[in-house]
Write a protein that holds these residues in place. Sequence first.
Motif, PDB file in Angstrom:
ATOM      1  N   THR A 139      33.982 -30.940  38.963  1.00 11.25           N
ATOM      2  CA  THR A 139      34.424 -30.138  40.122  1.00 11.25           C
ATOM      3  C   THR A 139      35.142 -30.969  41.178  1.00 11.25           C
ATOM      4  OG1 THR A 139      32.456 -28.779  39.746  1.00 11.25           O
ATOM      5  CG2 THR A 139      33.654 -28.435  41.813  1.00 11.25           C
TER       6      THR A 139
ATOM      7  N   TRP B 139      24.612 -31.945  37.556  1.00  9.65           N
ATOM      8  CA  TRP B 139      25.088 -31.652  38.903  1.00  9.65           C
ATOM      9  C   TRP B 139      25.911 -32.804  39.482  1.00  9.65           C
ATOM     10  CZ3 TRP B 139      23.673 -26.823  40.553  1.00  9.65           C
ATOM     11  CH2 TRP B 139      22.580 -26.229  39.933  1.00  9.65           C
TER      12      TRP B 139
ATOM     13  N   ARG C 288      24.082 -18.327  40.203  1.00 10.42           N
ATOM     14  CA  ARG C 288      25.522 -18.480  39.983  1.00 10.42           C
ATOM     15  C   ARG C 288      26.124 -19.380  41.054  1.00 10.42           C
ATOM     16  NH1 ARG C 288      24.597 -13.010  39.192  1.00 10.42           N
ATOM     17  NH2 ARG C 288      25.259 -12.536  41.317  1.00 10.42           N
ATOM     18  N   PHE C 289      27.247 -20.020  40.687  1.00  6.13           N
ATOM     19  CA  PHE C 289      27.996 -20.827  41.648  1.00  6.13           C
ATOM     20  C   PHE C 289      28.886 -19.927  42.500  1.00  6.13           C
ATOM     21  CE2 PHE C 289      26.912 -24.199  38.677  1.00  6.13           C
ATOM     22  CZ  PHE C 289      26.744 -25.301  39.508  1.00  6.13           C
TER      23      PHE C 289
ATOM     24  N   ASN D  84      37.304 -26.465  37.965  1.00  3.71           N
ATOM     25  CA  ASN D  84      36.466 -25.264  37.997  1.00  3.71           C
ATOM     26  C   ASN D  84      36.141 -24.922  39.449  1.00  3.71           C
ATOM     27  OD1 ASN D  84      34.098 -26.793  38.847  1.00  3.71           O
ATOM     28  ND2 ASN D  84      33.888 -27.467  36.712  1.00  3.71           N
ATOM     29  N   THR D  85      35.368 -23.862  39.632  1.00  4.70           N
ATOM     30  CA  THR D  85      35.033 -23.394  40.983  1.00  4.70           C
ATOM     31  C   THR D  85      33.522 -23.476  41.227  1.00  4.70           C
ATOM     32  OG1 THR D  85      34.938 -21.104  40.186  1.00  4.70           O
ATOM     33  CG2 THR D  85      37.026 -21.871  41.111  1.00  4.70           C
ATOM     34  N   ASN D  86      32.881 -24.448  40.630  1.00  4.70           N
ATOM     35  CA  ASN D  86      31.432 -24.613  40.792  1.00  4.70           C
ATOM     36  C   ASN D  86      31.123 -25.405  42.066  1.00  4.70           C
ATOM     37  OD1 ASN D  86      31.365 -23.336  38.349  1.00  4.70           O
ATOM     38  ND2 ASN D  86      30.698 -25.102  37.171  1.00  4.70           N
TER      39      ASN D  86
ATOM     40  N   GLN E 229      27.677 -28.745  36.850  1.00  5.86           N
ATOM     41  CA  GLN E 229      27.070 -27.571  36.262  1.00  5.86           C
ATOM     42  C   GLN E 229      25.566 -27.769  36.221  1.00  5.86           C
ATOM     43  OE1 GLN E 229      29.190 -27.641  32.558  1.00  5.86           O
ATOM     44  NE2 GLN E 229      27.665 -28.903  31.541  1.00  5.86           N
TER      45      GLN E 229
ATOM     46  N   SER F  79      22.317 -17.400  45.655  1.00  6.45           N
ATOM     47  CA  SER F  79      23.390 -17.054  44.708  1.00  6.45           C
ATOM     48  C   SER F  79      22.901 -16.578  43.349  1.00  6.45           C
ATOM     49  CB  SER F  79      24.305 -18.266  44.512  1.00  6.45           C
ATOM     50  OG  SER F  79      23.567 -19.407  44.114  1.00  6.45           O
TER      51      SER F  79
ATOM     52  N   TYR G 189      25.775 -23.855  45.078  1.00  6.86           N
ATOM     53  CA  TYR G 189      24.716 -23.167  44.329  1.00  6.86           C
ATOM     54  C   TYR G 189      23.448 -23.205  45.167  1.00  6.86           C
ATOM     55  CZ  TYR G 189      21.265 -22.313  40.576  1.00  6.86           C
ATOM     56  OH  TYR G 189      20.249 -21.812  39.793  1.00  6.86           O
TER      57      TYR G 189
END
Length: 415
Positions: free
Chosen positions: A354, A335, A284-285, A309-311, A331, A281, A314
């Motif tokens: 998340t 994590w 990026r997530f 969020n949409t994380n 993030q 990726s 990864y």
Amino acid sequence: ANHTKLPADAHWDASEGQHLIKAFTSASAPSSHLNCESFCKFCGGSSWLSKRVFDAMVQTTSAGRKTHNTLTLSDLSKALAKCCSSSRFDRREFVVHVIANGSETLTKKELADYILQTQSFTLPEEIFRDRELAQRLASQTVDDAFESLRFTDQMTVDELDTWLAREQSIESALGDLMYSIFLRPNTPGESPAALSSSRRLPKLARSSDLLQPEHLWTLGAQLPPLCTQQPWRLLFSSRLHGRAFSRLVSRILFKGPTIIVVRDRGGRVFGGFAPVSWRRSAGRFFGEPGAMLFSVAPRCKTYRSSGVNTNFMYLGTSLTTCTNGLGMGGQVDFWGFFLDNNLDGGVCRAPCSTFASMPCLASEPVFGVDLVEAWQCRPDYVADDRELEAAGVRRKPKRTWEACEAGFQRAAAGR
């Protein structure tokens, strides 16, 4: 006779109506009314659950014979319409009647009793035959309910209704059971109470060092139906394939929905479900809201998307300015779940933005890795060209005999 005819407004098709009349006639014979004793005997299984269901049917049927505590065919049809309704509100209202049994509050034990009794029909045999395990699963479900509602000993019927609205498998189990007994044709030699549940127990194509049937049962309830229909295929095991991050990555790329499970050096077992294929990726997530994290030991529990969020996923490899490793949630540097690119350690921090209400799943926020497994939940999954192109990967064209012959001719002409 009128007692063998359904009312004109009955909700059933011809086959269902026929089986309902047959079941009622068999259960109530020689009477034209069904009493509690006959109902319990016909249903089989738990007399405790059967009696509560019968009482709820009498209470919720306007034409019920409350004085004599019996049901006519018309009463039974109306009660089943509510219990097996396509309306979640109607189903839930009936289940609340059964569990609360006329009381305004209920205890942990009462809810645990109900869940254990319904499990006798809905749990796979390999789980329910272990009575201690079945009791533990029921207690765990109840503990989760009271914990999520922040109660210690009791809940009101309104609070029960709120919890059932979130637990669709428990809400629908009783309706599935009653439908199986009174409205579904049974195969020869099958008990009238045999339940053909739509909820499947995921299977494994080979044994796992980390996942047992009770864990699969809990996880399977949260997965898309396509992820529970075929035995899961083992993609990677650090015990079998070695502690090589590059090998893990090569085995999980573009394999569709997968589960990663980890045991840390403190004995905790946890992991994540990826609803889409893993791909590199580039720092990026990516992913979809169906992703979730879960714990297996000491307690099996799932944590779904919070919507913050949409994380979700990864995967970084060979990056010079971004983190290399596999992660889910949170993030970078904070994590929800992360494995480093040596498969030697990881990170699990809480709270995780998340995934809702997730505690630290590992023994400690920065943990050492003991064992890693990766499972493919859809062994028949094949990535299409669109998925590969979106990830910047081009499928090598298949060489045909004509193409090979043309290549030979060009090579011969160039000599």
